[in-house]
Motif scaffolding. Structure first.
Motif, PDB file in Angstrom:
ATOM      1  N   PHE A  79       0.823  -1.215   0.000  1.00 29.31           N
ATOM      2  CA  PHE A  79       0.000   0.000   0.000  1.00 29.31           C
ATOM      3  C   PHE A  79       0.855   1.262   0.000  1.00 29.31           C
ATOM      4  N   LEU A  80       2.046   1.220   0.572  1.00 33.50           N
ATOM      5  CA  LEU A  80       2.964   2.360   0.487  1.00 33.50           C
ATOM      6  C   LEU A  80       3.399   2.576  -0.960  1.00 33.50           C
ATOM      7  N   ARG A  81       3.713   1.497  -1.673  1.00 29.87           N
ATOM      8  CA  ARG A  81       4.079   1.642  -3.091  1.00 29.87           C
ATOM      9  C   ARG A  81       2.904   2.160  -3.904  1.00 29.87           C
ATOM     10  N   TRP A  82       1.675   1.670  -3.539  1.00 27.56           N
ATOM     11  CA  TRP A  82       0.514   2.188  -4.273  1.00 27.56           C
ATOM     12  C   TRP A  82       0.370   3.685  -4.069  1.00 27.56           C
ATOM     13  N   ALA A  83       0.568   4.160  -2.826  1.00 28.71           N
ATOM     14  CA  ALA A  83       0.425   5.594  -2.548  1.00 28.71           C
ATOM     15  C   ALA A  83       1.445   6.406  -3.342  1.00 28.71           C
ATOM     16  N   LEU A  84       2.707   5.931  -3.372  1.00 30.20           N
ATOM     17  CA  LEU A  84       3.735   6.634  -4.148  1.00 30.20           C
ATOM     18  C   LEU A  84       3.374   6.651  -5.629  1.00 30.20           C
ATOM     19  N   ALA A  85       2.919   5.491  -6.159  1.00 29.61           N
ATOM     20  CA  ALA A  85       2.555   5.430  -7.572  1.00 29.61           C
ATOM     21  C   ALA A  85       1.352   6.313  -7.869  1.00 29.61           C
ATOM     22  N   PHE A  86       0.383   6.373  -6.929  1.00 29.81           N
ATOM     23  CA  PHE A  86      -0.805   7.205  -7.140  1.00 29.81           C
ATOM     24  C   PHE A  86      -0.423   8.685  -7.230  1.00 29.81           C
ATOM     25  N   VAL A  87       0.423   9.130  -6.303  1.00 33.04           N
ATOM     26  CA  VAL A  87       0.818  10.550  -6.318  1.00 33.04           C
ATOM     27  C   VAL A  87       1.658  10.852  -7.555  1.00 33.04           C
TER      28      VAL A  87
END
Length: 416
Positions: A79-87
């Motif tokens: 989920f941390l990688r998802w947040a970085l990819a989303f931003v």
């Protein structure tokens, strides 16, 4: 245990795939930065987020221990990688290349209950990229975002269902294979134990056979040679006390006849003491010669037949069957008064059968003298031989109706 190819490929992608996707996203985003209108501040923010994403990938393996199994740690990193990819995708739609890793890794980095939410979050990121970036500008793009997001989630649901079904199928298949392996292991253990029991049984049969041969030989010496010598002594005593030459000559001829008969019995006993024929020939040929020699000696028409495919038997099995045949022929010569006799050796899959039939006087098996049974030879001796190697022995006879003997033993092959 060797690593399955699919697991090896997945581990390879987990190690290097995100780096490649991040590199592709960075190159395409840098080339399109002016086209999408990224400001200086957004460029600086993207650089910081890229450094954070690179650091995340560097520590991912050591933190999770390179295990491709779901855990709280792997879920948090996902989920941390998802947040970085989303931003990053918010700043430039081309960073969605990095977000693609979420589709691939959700199944083995998230617990089952979080797989669908994780895929849906990745679908949000991808839908934003597909409509030109986040946030959509204008009502039309918002409507397009909703439509594209619905399509992405629909595809995610369909492919997730297929993936779960395939996973269940593979799990069931793995369980079946494991059960088969356990069954094969148990079967192999049973076969090994059976082979060990067979070997032990044959050793015991050999030891018991030695004692049986001693009893048989002692009985034969008593019934033939010793009695013959007693008769010779009696005849010589008569000669010693004879008063005329004619009487002396008559008793000398009787003594000579008894001596020849006793010599023949001694030779037969020595010949039957050990299965010498098996040292040169296999069981079929040894039986053939034994039957032929017995027929010449006794003057009875004797025939030998083999049925089935002959195989090389264990020494103890061959010796047991040859001994039974020799004992049966000896009994027939003494008691049957037969004109014809037949011996058949049959190979029947997992059994070997030896059948001896004659057209002699026959007898009542229940009326065999008790002293013969106690001596350990004759019919009971043949039965004991067969039973020592897990076989069976049967006799059919009646007065005036001939005799049929049958020994059936396991077909134990010689593995040497």
């Amino acid at each position: 245990m060797p690593t399955p190819p699919e697991t090896a490929r997945r581990a390879s992608f987990d190690d290097w795939g995100p780096y490649g996707l991040l590199a592709v996203g960075t190159v395409t985003a840098a080339g399109s930065a002016r086209l999408v209108g990224m400001s200086r501040g957004e460029l600086y923010a993207a650089a910081v987020l890229l450094a954070a994403a690179l650091l995340l990938q560097l520590v991912w393996g050591p933190v999770t221990g390179h295990r491709s199994v779901p855990s709280r740690t792997s879920a948090g990193l996902y989920f941390l990688r998802w947040a970085l990819a989303f931003v990053l995708t918010w700043l430039n739609p081309f960073f969605a290349f990095y977000a693609v890793a979420g589709y691939y890794s959700a199944g083995h980095q998230l617990p089952r209950r979080l797989v669908l939410p994780g895929l849906c979050l990745t679908a949000v990121t991808m839908a934003g990229s597909e409509v030109g970036g986040m946030p959509p500008r204008g009502a039309v793009l918002w409507i397009g975002f909703v439509v594209v997001l619905g399509a992405n989630i629909g595809l995610v649901a369909v492919f997730t269902r297929f993936a779960l079904q395939e996973q269940e199928r593979l799990s069931a298949q793995a369980g079946t294979i494991a059960e088969l392996e356990r069954t094969n292991t148990a079967l192999q253990q049973a076969l090994d134990e059976n082979a060990a029991l067979h070997a032990q049984l044959l050793v015991q049969a050999r030891e018991a056979g030695v004692a049986d041969e001693r009893r048989r030989l002692a009985a034969e010496i008593h019934d033939t040679i010793a009695q013959g010598l007693t008769g010779i002594i009696a005849q010589l005593q008569v000669v010693a006390n004879a008063t005329d030459l004619t009487t002396a000559r008559t008793h000398l001829e009787r003594a000579s006849s008894l001596a020849r008969h006793s010599l023949g019995e001694a030779r037969r006993s020595v010949h039957n003491l050990a299965p010498v024929a098996l040292t040169v020939d296999g069981l079929p040929e040894a039986l053939r010669k034994t039957v032929a020699e017995w027929g010449e000696r006794s003057g009875v028409r004797a025939e030998f037949t083999v049925t089935g495919t002959a195989e090389q038997l264990h020494d103890e099995v061959s010796a047991t069957l040859l001994r039974i045949a020799q004992e049966a022929l000896s009994n027939a010569a003494r008691h049957a008064a037969a004109h014809r006799l037949g011996v058949t050796l049959s190979y029947m899959g997992d059994e070997v059968s030896l059948d001896i039939r004659d057209d002699g006087t026959g007898f009542d098996p229940a009326a065999v003298p008790a002293r013969t049974r106690a001596a350990g030879f004759g019919l009971d001796g043949m039965r004991a031989r067969a039973e020592r190697i897990a076989g069976t022995f049967a006799v059919e006879s009646e007065p005036g109706g001939g005799t049929a003997l049958s020994a059936r033993v396991p077909l134990v092959r010689d593995d040497r």
